[in-house]
Design an enzyme around this catalytic site. Structure first.
Site, PDB file in Angstrom:
ATOM      1  N   TYR A  39      -9.129  -6.583   7.248  1.00 51.45           N
ATOM      2  CA  TYR A  39      -8.120  -5.617   6.785  1.00 51.45           C
ATOM      3  C   TYR A  39      -6.845  -5.613   7.644  1.00 51.45           C
ATOM      4  O   TYR A  39      -6.801  -6.233   8.683  1.00 51.45           O
ATOM      5  CB  TYR A  39      -8.698  -4.229   6.547  1.00 51.45           C
ATOM      6  N   GLU A  40      -5.828  -4.965   7.104  1.00 50.51           N
ATOM      7  CA  GLU A  40      -4.464  -4.997   7.688  1.00 50.51           C
ATOM      8  C   GLU A  40      -3.949  -6.434   7.813  1.00 50.51           C
ATOM      9  O   GLU A  40      -3.236  -6.767   8.760  1.00 50.51           O
ATOM     10  CB  GLU A  40      -4.427  -4.315   9.064  1.00 50.51           C
ATOM     11  N   GLY A  41      -4.272  -7.251   6.821  1.00 53.25           N
ATOM     12  CA  GLY A  41      -3.870  -8.657   6.850  1.00 53.25           C
ATOM     13  C   GLY A  41      -4.996  -9.468   7.464  1.00 53.25           C
ATOM     14  O   GLY A  41      -5.287  -9.303   8.643  1.00 53.25           O
ATOM     15  N   ARG A  76      -2.085  -2.868  12.817  1.00 52.63           N
ATOM     16  CA  ARG A  76      -2.637  -4.164  13.239  1.00 52.63           C
ATOM     17  C   ARG A  76      -3.070  -4.124  14.700  1.00 52.63           C
ATOM     18  O   ARG A  76      -4.125  -4.647  15.059  1.00 52.63           O
ATOM     19  CB  ARG A  76      -1.603  -5.272  13.011  1.00 52.63           C
TER      20      ARG A  76
END
Lengths: 595, 595
Positions: B440-442, B295
């Site tokens: 992406y990555e949340g 993140r």
């Protein structure tokens, strides 16, 4: 996948219930333009858009246009769709019956444009550009030019372009280098290179009419020395059919971020034969006839994309299941997860698109109706009033609706998560297609300068008063209605800030134009929020009167969406106001070399 | 064309003057990490990025990755550049010396990541994903796994992936279907399909190590029954070289909006042999080791893109001449028009990118330094404090910097006008590449929920206090400094709103989690503005102390940019606060079927 059905109920709500567009049928020449006729036309337009244009949108993006030796081929299916388009009479809708047009109101044309842009903006640009050429030629062309060309544009067998930009000049057309030399026979030789010419070359029509800005040998310098010429790809024969090839060729196509199915051409004019439209050196005036209509058309592109973004995001949010509702009562125990529409942050995105799209539609249609009133109202004062409002609101419609269209497409991508980034889902295409609308026909920054620099001071603020006075009067009346207070209160507050910002900018800009320039973009956004709030107030007013009928849910949704606008979108006015009042000094403080 | 030079002076300003990163060399194990060493490493990184990676960015976008029968080929030049990359030791920078790493601080790794992401985000993802796999394996893998694999990841000859997402589950990993069955020899058979696997298959390394989430037969339902496995593409032979092909194949590559030079793969696992990492059913914990680092890495992508967007927009704005300055004194009479950097609205765009990028860099590097302190500080309380701040600020860095990266790229396009929309200029690519970082990555919405739902209540608000207390103390001290007042005043006001919003959300969210969810995105943005304002205040403080030296212009520019942030960007806090205080009811009011 992209989900779209023409939002006919929404459209009827704005046309019939909010704007009372049936008033158009009282205007001379528009007697047939009744709500029933509108309905019938829109039902047909919806079929065409959903069945013919929408299915070509993704494939057209993937395939793009093909260029070989000056010849351009549109993507598979475009030619067939265009044939159906002109057979259905869609190019002639609002054109003059004297040249084969159907003489329908501009308002109806606006609505049809929305549907087309929701379905396939690349396709819509081909007839859209032609319509711009039609407007300019109809308004400024000689009778001979009109007789030779107009009927062909109206029936769609020939198309048109706008050739303004050159490699070294876009916004600043005064720098133009394309030359026009008199041939002695009343025609001219045009030589130069134009870039970014949408629909500049393609295989949809048997001829293409380029409207080209160029400079005559005796032209005064700068923007006051530009003339407009008509340069056909094929010179018409005496019988009106296309004859010899003219000296204009497509040099290449641009590789673009989006609108890939529309051919963006480099056009080389090499002693091409052209004819003057309007007066020598007064080309900008003719071009603005085209440009103003085009700016509103671009606003409709933003609106159209935002509607598709909304419907697509909603369909996905109802279908895709991830995580549980934060409220145990709303959890669907029959499945392993809940549809993501239960999540507040997903709703925030959906409601943001919805609230801007619905008010944007009302605003755009209002301008469409004003355009008709400005042309057809029997009272010259009413015509002037409508014309003033159209002039004032054009940069708002262009900028705000295209910024919103782009944001809406991005929110739809975000609702889709990773799938939104994948081409086959069609949502990322909406983002790429929408991005150009913030740039062409005058960037949104230029629109903001048009608003503060031209429209605001025009006739000692007369254009502004056309908007401010009715809004003031409306607020005063509605203040007495307790049910409306939750909407009128925030709107009145924002309107107050807009008035203060207007006075400040007008005063500062008078002595220091950079101050107006520095405030322009924030001011346009502040104005837009107030204009949309004004639309929402009127829509809520209608909705409240219909809560007892059969369509309670429809009208209740209007009220909730208006509430969302007032609580969650309109508050941005506060920050914009602070930014405007902070002035422009901080923008200009750094020397250029410090960047 | 894209313009980029590594902003080494800017980087040194943050590292040495603002953060005083030389404190790291006092930590055990980081003795060599002096400012001089940082400088030397960054000079080399800058050369690599500008000479090798940047030139492949546009061509990589155009060519994309090639897929045929399970084999993936990266675009021309990528393999050669990767070879130089690992020869330069760039994969080993912050890795453990026990496995061949150079043991440099994470902070230095962060800075190098910024440079890579400014040059070529698609390229950067290949080693970036490997580094994530390294982190997870190093923290949770058995000694045997570490001995077999770590050195290969460190030297870059083998690479890694993160296999989380499945077609029906992204955010909601509890829905996962991929299965792991014990083979009886300590290894497992992994079967299932994973999608959106970045760098899932390619030709840069001789082996690829997939870190795969899957469920064991006795797994508890949901997120608590997920385990993490290492599944190599080729099973290592006894001598450590790649041996037999494992049962994992790339089924296809996605066609994406951007990051086209990075292979986004569908990976099919068919009884592939894998080894458990960490404990059974505790895979999410191991994954989060990777995810938290990832993140922050995504935040650096946003930062990197914003720097390139800035430099590219500035270069164009200085070169492109259109129209005259609104201030006659600034007009360049030697030319027909002025460079567009004279126009206030263009400066508004440039300053917006600049002010967010510079403060974003300070914030991100601060988190990088905190990461090092959290690992290496001898005092456990200091380690905990740093760890808390990293946890709190990770969603801010991820969301705000990626939203800013996307906005910056769009502003750069806007500065370019129509040219920004053309592929060859490279600016529209920045927009398309940046768009994925918000997802992406949340998704950024998930980051906001992480902030309000997890980080805010954690340990009775301890994480929040780690930020609030020092900011309070800082404001109090600086209030007495009259020169700082124009910066501290607005910051204190925004900070006050942030504190009120925090209390409100904490209170409401306690009884009604939907209220916290509804406020999350606005709250994250409000928090981010305050955090950036805090960075600006500290930067101004340093700048004011250096105005008498040789670099007066550099430090003056810092002060002007801080002023711009306070006057033009920070005021958004007011609207965000109003939105938060309006509560979430209006978001949840419409029944789902009314959408």
């Amino acid at each position: 996948m992209v989900t779209y059905a023409a939002p006919l109920r929404e459209i009827r709500f704005v046309l019939n219930e909010v704007l009372k567009a049936d008033q158009l049928s009282a205007l001379p020449g528009y007697e047939e333009a009744t709500p029933d006729l509108f309905d019938a036309v829109l039902e047909e337009a919806a079929k065409l858009c959903v069945n013919e244009l929408l299915p070509l949108n993704l494939s057209g993006d993937k395939e793009g246009c093909h260029y070989e030796n000056g010849v351009v081929r549109t993507p598979a299916g475009f030619k067939e769709a265009y044939t159906k388009f002109i057979e259905g009479g869609w190019t002639s809708l609002s054109c003059d019956p004297d040249f084969g047009g159907q003489g329908m109101p501009h308002l109806l044309e606006f609505v049809v444009q929305e549907l087309i842009c929701s379905s396939n903006i690349s396709f819509g640009m081909y007839p859209g550009l032609s319509h711009g050429a039609y407007n300019s030629l109809a308004a400024h062309g000689s009778d001979e030019l009109k007789q030779t060309y107009l009927a062909k544009i109206v029936d769609g067998t020939w198309s048109g372009t706008m050739c303004l930009t050159e490699p070294h000049c876009g916004t600043d057309l005064g720098l133009m280098r394309t030359k026009a030399e008199p041939r002695g026979d009343g025609s001219y030789s045009i030589t130069g290179t134009k870039i970014f010419i949408s629909a500049g070359e393609h295989d949809l029509t048997e001829n293409i009419l380029h409207l080209v800005l160029a400079k005559l040998p005796d032209a005064p310098p700068g923007i006051k020395g530009i003339s407009l010429f008509l340069v056909p790809k094929f010179l018409p024969k005496a019988d009106g059919t296309p004859g010899m090839r003219n000296g204009v060729m497509c040099g290449s196509l641009e590789h673009k971020m989006g609108i890939k199915a529309n051919a963006t051409a480099v056009m080389n004019f090499d002693n091409a034969q052209g004819w003057l439209i309007g007066e020598a050196h007064k080309g900008m005036r003719c071009m603005f006839t085209m440009m103003n209509a085009a700016r509103l058309g671009v606003g409709m592109q933003g609106l159209g994309i935002s509607e598709t973004a909304y419907q697509t995001a909603v369909a996905y949010a109802k279908d895709r299941r991830q995580m549980r509702s934060l409220d145990p009562k709303k959890q669907d125990k029959s499945a392993a997860a809940d549809p993501i529409i239960v999540h507040p942050d997903v709703r925030r995105m959906l409601m943001t698109i919805r609230a801007n799209t619905e008010a944007g539609r009302a605003l755009a249609y209002w301008v469409g109706m004003l355009l008709d009133l400005s042309h057809k109202h029997p009272d010259p004062e009413k015509r002037q009033e409508a014309d003033d409002l159209v002039a004032l609101l054009t940069p708002i419609v262009k900028s705000y609706l295209t910024d919103h269209g782009f944001n809406a497409a991005n929110l739809a991508v975000q609702v889709h998560g990773g799938h939104g980034y994948i081409h086959e889902y069609g949502v990322e295409q909406l983002v790429r297609d929408a991005r150009i609308t913030q740039i062409y026909e005058g960037t949104n920054g230029i629109q903001a300068l048009d608003l503060v620099g031209r429209k605001m001071p025009q006739n000692m603020g007369r254009l502004m008063r056309r908007f401010f006075h009715p809004v003031s009067a409306y607020l005063e009346t509605q203040m007495e209605n307790p049910a409306m207070l939750e909407f009128i209160g925030p709107l009145a507050k924002a309107f107050g800030k807009l008035q203060m910002a207007t006075a400040t900018i007008a005063q500062k800009g008078f002595t220091k134009p950079e101050e107006a320039g520095a405030a322009a973009s924030d001011y346009l956004k502040l104005f837009s929020l107030v204009a949309l709030g004004y639309m929402w107030a009127q829509m809520v007013d209608v909705a409240m009167k219909n809560l007892d009928g059969d369509e309670k849910a429809f009208y209740e949704a209007k009220i909730v969406t208006a509430r969302f606008f007032m609580q969650k979108l309109l508050p941005e006015h506060a920050s914009l106001f602070v930014n405007i009042m902070a002035g422009g000094k901080v923008l200009m403080e750094l020397p250029a070399e410090a960047f």
